[in-house]
Scaffold this motif. Structure first.
Motif, PDB file in Angstrom:
ATOM      1  N   ALA A 137       9.944  -8.209  -8.163  1.00 25.50           N
ATOM      2  CA  ALA A 137       9.074  -9.159  -7.461  1.00 25.50           C
ATOM      3  C   ALA A 137       7.943  -8.476  -6.716  1.00 25.50           C
ATOM      4  O   ALA A 137       6.809  -8.978  -6.690  1.00 25.50           O
ATOM      5  CB  ALA A 137       9.904  -9.997  -6.486  1.00 25.50           C
ATOM      6  N   VAL A 138       8.217  -7.339  -6.107  1.00 26.14           N
ATOM      7  CA  VAL A 138       7.201  -6.639  -5.308  1.00 26.14           C
ATOM      8  C   VAL A 138       7.191  -5.163  -5.688  1.00 26.14           C
ATOM      9  O   VAL A 138       8.218  -4.617  -6.107  1.00 26.14           O
ATOM     10  CB  VAL A 138       7.475  -6.789  -3.790  1.00 26.14           C
ATOM     11  CG1 VAL A 138       7.314  -8.229  -3.356  1.00 26.14           C
ATOM     12  CG2 VAL A 138       8.862  -6.282  -3.438  1.00 26.14           C
ATOM     13  N   PRO A 139       6.043  -4.503  -5.516  1.00 26.13           N
ATOM     14  CA  PRO A 139       5.973  -3.059  -5.805  1.00 26.13           C
ATOM     15  C   PRO A 139       6.852  -2.278  -4.831  1.00 26.13           C
ATOM     16  O   PRO A 139       7.017  -2.662  -3.666  1.00 26.13           O
ATOM     17  CB  PRO A 139       4.492  -2.732  -5.601  1.00 26.13           C
ATOM     18  CG  PRO A 139       3.773  -4.039  -5.644  1.00 26.13           C
ATOM     19  CD  PRO A 139       4.735  -5.052  -5.135  1.00 26.13           C
ATOM     20  N   ALA A 175      -2.818  -3.475   0.930  1.00 23.74           N
ATOM     21  CA  ALA A 175      -2.078  -4.736   0.951  1.00 23.74           C
ATOM     22  C   ALA A 175      -1.587  -5.056   2.360  1.00 23.74           C
ATOM     23  O   ALA A 175      -1.629  -6.215   2.791  1.00 23.74           O
ATOM     24  CB  ALA A 175      -0.898  -4.657  -0.020  1.00 23.74           C
ATOM     25  N   ILE A 176      -1.154  -4.046   3.086  1.00 22.05           N
ATOM     26  CA  ILE A 176      -0.706  -4.242   4.460  1.00 22.05           C
ATOM     27  C   ILE A 176      -1.865  -4.760   5.325  1.00 22.05           C
ATOM     28  O   ILE A 176      -1.700  -5.670   6.146  1.00 22.05           O
ATOM     29  CB  ILE A 176      -0.140  -2.936   5.042  1.00 22.05           C
ATOM     30  CG1 ILE A 176       1.158  -2.566   4.321  1.00 22.05           C
ATOM     31  CG2 ILE A 176       0.105  -3.059   6.548  1.00 22.05           C
ATOM     32  CD1 ILE A 176       1.708  -1.190   4.669  1.00 22.05           C
ATOM     33  N   ALA A 186       4.058 -10.082   2.167  1.00 25.13           N
ATOM     34  CA  ALA A 186       5.332  -9.377   2.029  1.00 25.13           C
ATOM     35  C   ALA A 186       5.186  -7.912   2.427  1.00 25.13           C
ATOM     36  O   ALA A 186       6.042  -7.350   3.117  1.00 25.13           O
ATOM     37  CB  ALA A 186       5.838  -9.496   0.594  1.00 25.13           C
ATOM     38  N   ALA A 187       4.087  -7.289   2.000  1.00 23.89           N
ATOM     39  CA  ALA A 187       3.844  -5.887   2.333  1.00 23.89           C
ATOM     40  C   ALA A 187       3.660  -5.700   3.840  1.00 23.89           C
ATOM     41  O   ALA A 187       4.186  -4.746   4.432  1.00 23.89           O
ATOM     42  CB  ALA A 187       2.613  -5.377   1.574  1.00 23.89           C
ATOM     43  N   TYR A 188       2.913  -6.619   4.465  1.00 21.03           N
ATOM     44  CA  TYR A 188       2.647  -6.496   5.893  1.00 21.03           C
ATOM     45  C   TYR A 188       3.903  -6.680   6.741  1.00 21.03           C
ATOM     46  O   TYR A 188       4.224  -5.841   7.592  1.00 21.03           O
ATOM     47  CB  TYR A 188       1.584  -7.521   6.314  1.00 21.03           C
ATOM     48  CG  TYR A 188       1.420  -7.619   7.815  1.00 21.03           C
ATOM     49  CD1 TYR A 188       0.887  -6.568   8.547  1.00 21.03           C
ATOM     50  CD2 TYR A 188       1.822  -8.772   8.502  1.00 21.03           C
ATOM     51  CE1 TYR A 188       0.749  -6.648   9.932  1.00 21.03           C
ATOM     52  CE2 TYR A 188       1.683  -8.867   9.874  1.00 21.03           C
ATOM     53  CZ  TYR A 188       1.148  -7.799  10.590  1.00 21.03           C
ATOM     54  OH  TYR A 188       1.027  -7.881  11.953  1.00 21.03           O
TER      55      TYR A 188
END
Length: 270
Positions: A82-84, A91-92, A160-162
């Protein structure tokens, strides 16, 4: 010689036994491979071979077995990809800008002062999955659903990254005053319940399972109640629905209180 005569085909008892056995076999074969398949099919079948195939559960040419489909939407997220995995600074940064819209409910640092879930330090796969499920209508909430509909795939990845980058609330469980309840530490093996910590942190994390430490007690109880009633259905393989339905109300209350426990605020000036 007498023994040979007893098993001779000309012996009437041998002939009778073989005949009765053969008749029973033919009747059973006709019943199981011809008559019952015709009755179950509700229509005339092509022949004996077709009947045998139906009895064996083999689809015939031109038949398309009907797939079993749930009567509710299911998650489209492939949680493993789903996410890297690699941290992405850009991205953050984009996620930090988007998160300003989330601060009123989830707090400016991802720690809610209300009963909304804390997002700081939450696993990126969890953040993404819940946003995607809200967007797809798999999970429904009066506030989150309209918000998530407007998010692009990149927006959800960035949020999601943040939030996963922010420091999470640690567990606060002084053993002398807040002993861990049995359902959290040991689960209930006889009812098929694994320890909460084996999926939700502290002991181990199962991919897709959220970090629960510091979450609101009311939020945790509300979500467990939703799993019990079936009003929330976006858990992977119905695992949380099965677990929550096997828990007693006391165990739900104990688990929610345990994970919601936080250290007392420091007095002003210290």
């Amino acid at each position: 010689m007498d023994g040979d005569k007893q098993i001779s085909v000309w012996n009437r008892w041998t002939a009778t036994s073989v005949g009765v056995t053969t008749a029973i076999f033919l009747m059973a074969a006709g019943l199981g491979f011809v008559l019952l398949p015709r009755l179950e099919a509700g229509e005339q079948v092509a022949g004996i071979w077709d009947s045998i195939c139906r009895a064996a559960g083999l689809p015939q040419k031109g038949e398309q077995p009907e797939a079993v489909r749930p009567d509710y939407k299911t998650s489209l997220v492939k949680i493993a990809t789903a996410v890297p995995r690699a941290r992405n600074e850009e991205a953050i940064g984009r996620g930090a800008t988007l998160a300003q819209q989330c601060a009123i409910c989830h707090g400016p640092t991802g720690v809610s002062r209300a009963d909304s879930p804390n997002l700081a330090g939450q696993y990126a796969s969890v953040i993404y999955k819940q946003l995607r499920d809200f967007k797809d209508g798999v999970r429904v909430n009066a506030v989150m659903s309209p918000f998530a509909v407007k998010l692009s795939e990149q927006d959800m990845q960035d949020l999601a990254a943040y939030y996963s980058y922010l420091p999470r609330l640690p567990g606060f469980h002084p053993p002398e005053s807040h002993p861990a309840p049995r359902i959290v530490v040991s689960g209930a093996p006889t009812r098929g319940i694994a320890p909460c910590g084996s999926c939700h942190g502290s002991v181990e994390n199962k991919l897709g399972s959220p970090w629960l430490e510091g979450q609101s007690e009311l939020y945790l109880k509300t979500q467990l109640a939703a799993f019990v009633s079936g009003s929330r259905q976006n858990d992977i393989n119905e695992q949380m629905r099965n677990v929550a339905r096997a828990m007693t109300p006391e165990e739900i209350d104990q688990a929610a209180k345990y994970y919601a426990n936080k250290p007392p605020p420091y007095p002003v000036g210290e």
